[in-house]
Design an enzyme around this catalytic site. Structure first.
Site, short mmCIF file in Angstrom:
data_model
loop_
_atom_site.label_atom_id
_atom_site.label_comp_id
_atom_site.label_asym_id
_atom_site.label_seq_id
_atom_site.Cartn_x
_atom_site.Cartn_y
_atom_site.Cartn_z
N HIS B 8 0.85 -1.19 0.00
CA HIS B 8 0.00 0.00 0.00
C HIS B 8 0.89 1.24 0.00
O HIS B 8 1.99 1.23 0.54
CB HIS B 8 -0.89 0.03 1.24
CG HIS B 8 -1.82 -1.13 1.38
ND1 HIS B 8 -2.84 -1.35 0.50
CD2 HIS B 8 -1.89 -2.12 2.30
CE1 HIS B 8 -3.51 -2.43 0.87
NE2 HIS B 8 -2.95 -2.92 1.96
N ARG B 69 -3.24 3.42 0.47
CA ARG B 69 -3.15 2.98 1.86
C ARG B 69 -4.50 2.45 2.33
O ARG B 69 -5.52 3.15 2.24
CB ARG B 69 -2.73 4.18 2.72
CG ARG B 69 -2.56 3.83 4.17
CD ARG B 69 -2.03 5.02 4.95
NE ARG B 69 -1.46 4.54 6.19
CZ ARG B 69 -0.60 5.20 6.94
NH1 ARG B 69 -0.18 6.38 6.56
NH2 ARG B 69 -0.14 4.67 8.04
N ALA B 70 -4.51 1.23 2.85
CA ALA B 70 -5.78 0.59 3.19
C ALA B 70 -6.48 1.29 4.34
O ALA B 70 -7.69 1.54 4.30
CB ALA B 70 -5.54 -0.88 3.53
N SER B 71 -5.72 1.62 5.38
CA SER B 71 -6.38 2.23 6.55
C SER B 71 -6.89 3.63 6.24
O SER B 71 -7.76 4.14 6.94
CB SER B 71 -5.41 2.28 7.73
OG SER B 71 -4.32 3.13 7.42
N HIS B 176 -10.22 -6.30 1.60
CA HIS B 176 -9.42 -5.50 2.53
C HIS B 176 -10.28 -4.43 3.18
O HIS B 176 -10.74 -3.51 2.52
CB HIS B 176 -8.23 -4.86 1.82
CG HIS B 176 -7.04 -4.65 2.71
ND1 HIS B 176 -7.13 -3.98 3.91
CD2 HIS B 176 -5.75 -5.04 2.60
CE1 HIS B 176 -5.93 -3.97 4.49
NE2 HIS B 176 -5.08 -4.62 3.72
N GLU B 282 3.06 -6.67 2.66
CA GLU B 282 2.44 -5.43 3.14
C GLU B 282 3.50 -4.46 3.67
O GLU B 282 3.28 -3.76 4.65
CB GLU B 282 1.35 -5.71 4.19
CG GLU B 282 0.34 -4.57 4.24
CD GLU B 282 -0.92 -4.85 5.06
OE1 GLU B 282 -1.11 -5.98 5.52
OE2 GLU B 282 -1.73 -3.92 5.20
N ARG B 288 6.15 -2.47 11.32
CA ARG B 288 7.34 -1.94 10.66
C ARG B 288 8.64 -2.21 11.40
O ARG B 288 9.71 -1.92 10.90
CB ARG B 288 7.19 -0.42 10.50
CG ARG B 288 5.93 -0.06 9.75
CD ARG B 288 5.82 1.41 9.48
NE ARG B 288 4.52 1.65 8.84
CZ ARG B 288 4.19 2.75 8.20
NH1 ARG B 288 5.05 3.74 8.12
NH2 ARG B 288 3.00 2.88 7.65
#
Lengths: 347, 347
Positions: B8, B69-71, B176, B282, B288
């Site tokens: 993402h 970006r998914a979030s 997602h 991801e 991270r």
């Protein structure tokens, strides 16, 4: 001895289940439910002897920590008084099973939760079950709404009245949701597993166990997705500036072995470690069939645990020691019990 | 070559993210958002070169299937027009990354979903991204409400207009979810994993792939809880009178390798098999940090896959073959591309 920490009364006599239907119909109609039926000892014996008791003997399980059927708790049904009455009769019925088979079953109670109702209202039933019926723990539903997740997280202070009572009584809770009304979720196929994962992450994010250092939870179904994603949770703890999960959670959070294939149980035991895993099968429960690949029941979890090849010391922890530690009232019961089985003679 | 199916744009330039805040503020105030800012090629290069591009080179990842970006999708924010505009600018920004690094990135789009909005309204943006921007798939949010699960299951006919377009365009969707507003859930710690498990069980319960035999989904994060509980799902299929999961689902449902420790990746590859697993990390994403146990990044999933010891043929499937099969438009792009890397020369 081998203790199964996760059994529900999924085979309760039809009269009990029918009364629940009548109770719901009465609530819908705004009338009073009929009197709870008389259920004979024979009906109760029959309800467990051909199923749980037989399978326990076949599988060499000495004792099951036994609670009302999880999917039938239905905290979302009716209102608080409906939940209260249903909870009482369901717990009483479990107490009768225990009374008829004290060497086989030990009780754990359902709580009379209801969406929006204060958890303090569940404390008297917990006390009654522990102090009067001899139960050793409770099942706590983090989502009494039935799949809409309208309650605060388990770490919210609104839950604390229950935790204070659990600590005082020295009983743990299994985190266990019930049936769903949200069509996105299948009760045993996703809702249960999601709730397990959700609860663990809630515990990771907060300081609940700083406030209650002796509070204990069993997260069932092998911890949902947690052990499989152990690295993710370790990494998230790090990213969120939380203490390591081993340090902050594993004194208070335990997992059962309700994982229905060998690779899953292998991962659970390897990753979480044998101090935090309690043997469990949820027999007779969510998955009742025979695995064509093995010729054995999916939920015959003892086979997977045996095949993992733990040392005798580790096996003893998973089968017995951890359960006696997490459920001290069960430990006390077993110490009183002078029968050879309770003394650790293999079944 | 090694294709990461799950990346993402988590490092988008601040001007993009600031505009989103202004857009939300304008919605709240009932005013028009400001014009979307001009973002230079240099700003975009900088945003990926020190992070994704550098880490891809270090880890030997040749190409990442890259999406907004998914979030940040935040389908629950504002209304349908807010989602539409945010989706367009987010997809356009991914297209610019792809344009600047065509050898490194291939685009996958966000959809302009909004709670209660018909999914048919997302089809034009899917078409635009595939036909005009050269994208090869989309991310589909099964819960645009942000953790309240108010949409019908993914197998409901209301989703079919999107599936018809996906089949026509021959693009898959990654299932997602995005950010949550329900305080029970942590986005990356429980909501994502729960959604993965939930989607799989929805697919298991229905006949979606009888209606759309070529429809394909990638369930990310290693399939949530599914591979760990593979026996449970096999047993539930049996109990529910559904066909075996291998038969009914594995032609259409794939998992990525976003599982951040060795035992999890081992289980995934052993249980699901190498025909249904696509390499993914991801990166840079949910987790991270560096695992103190290994000294390597938690999300350096290539290490786990390498250590599993697959045969070269199986490794090729997981790294490249399955991705080219699931994303045929990526395969077509790679066939056009004459660069040595695309021809399979190791990075």
């Amino acid at each position: 001895m081998i203790i199964d920490c996760h059994g529900h009364y999924t085979t309760a006599p039809p009269a009990h289940t029918s009364w629940r239907e009548e109770q719901q119909a009465a609530f819908a109609a705004g009338t009073r439910p009929p009197a709870y039926p008389s259920i004979s000892d024979d009906a109760i014996r029959e309800s467990v002897e051909a199923s749980q008791v037989r399978l326990m003997a076949e599988r060499g399980i000495d004792r099951t920590i036994f609670s009302p059927r999880a999917s039938a708790m239905g905290h979302h049904v009716g209102d608080q008084s409906v939940s209260q009455r249903w909870t009482e009769v369901s717990n009483d019925l479990v107490a009768r099973v225990v009374e008829l088979h004290p060497e086989r079953f030990t009780g754990v109670c359902q709580l009379p939760q209801s969406p929006g109702a204060p958890i303090a209202d569940s404390v008297p039933e917990l006390r009654r079950c522990v102090e009067q019926l001899g139960f050793v723990g409770c099942n706590l539903n983090p989502d009494p709404s039935g799949g809409h997740w309208t309650s605060p997280p388990l770490t919210d202070r609104s839950w604390y009245p229950l935790y204070e009572a659990m600590v005082e009584l020295d009983v743990p809770a299994m985190v266990h949701v019930s049936a769903v009304t949200n069509p996105n979720f299948h009760a045993t196929g996703s809702h249960y597993l999601n709730a397990d994962t959700t609860a663990f992450m809630q515990f990771l994010q907060a300081d609940l166990f700083r406030d209650f250092p002796t509070l204990r939870f069993v997260i069932p179904h092998g911890g949902g997705a947690v052990p499989y994603h152990w690295g993710r949770f370790r990494g998230l703890a790090d990213m969120l500036g939380r203490p390591a999960v081993e340090e902050s959670l594993l004194g208070n959070v335990f997992f059962d072995t309700c994982v229905y294939h060998q690779p899953g149980v292998d991962l659970l035991l390897d990753v979480v470690g044998t101090d935090n895993v309690l043997f469990g099968s949820e027999m007779v429960g969510a998955v009742r069939g025979i695995d064509p690949r093995t010729g054995h029941h999916f939920d015959d979890t003892r086979r997977y645990v045996e095949a993992h090849g733990l040392s005798p010391e580790d096996l003893q922890k998973v089968y017995e020691g951890n359960a006696r530690r997490v459920y001290p009232r069960l430990d006390a019961l077993l110490r009183q019990d002078r029968s050879p089985r309770a003394e650790g003679v293999p079944a």
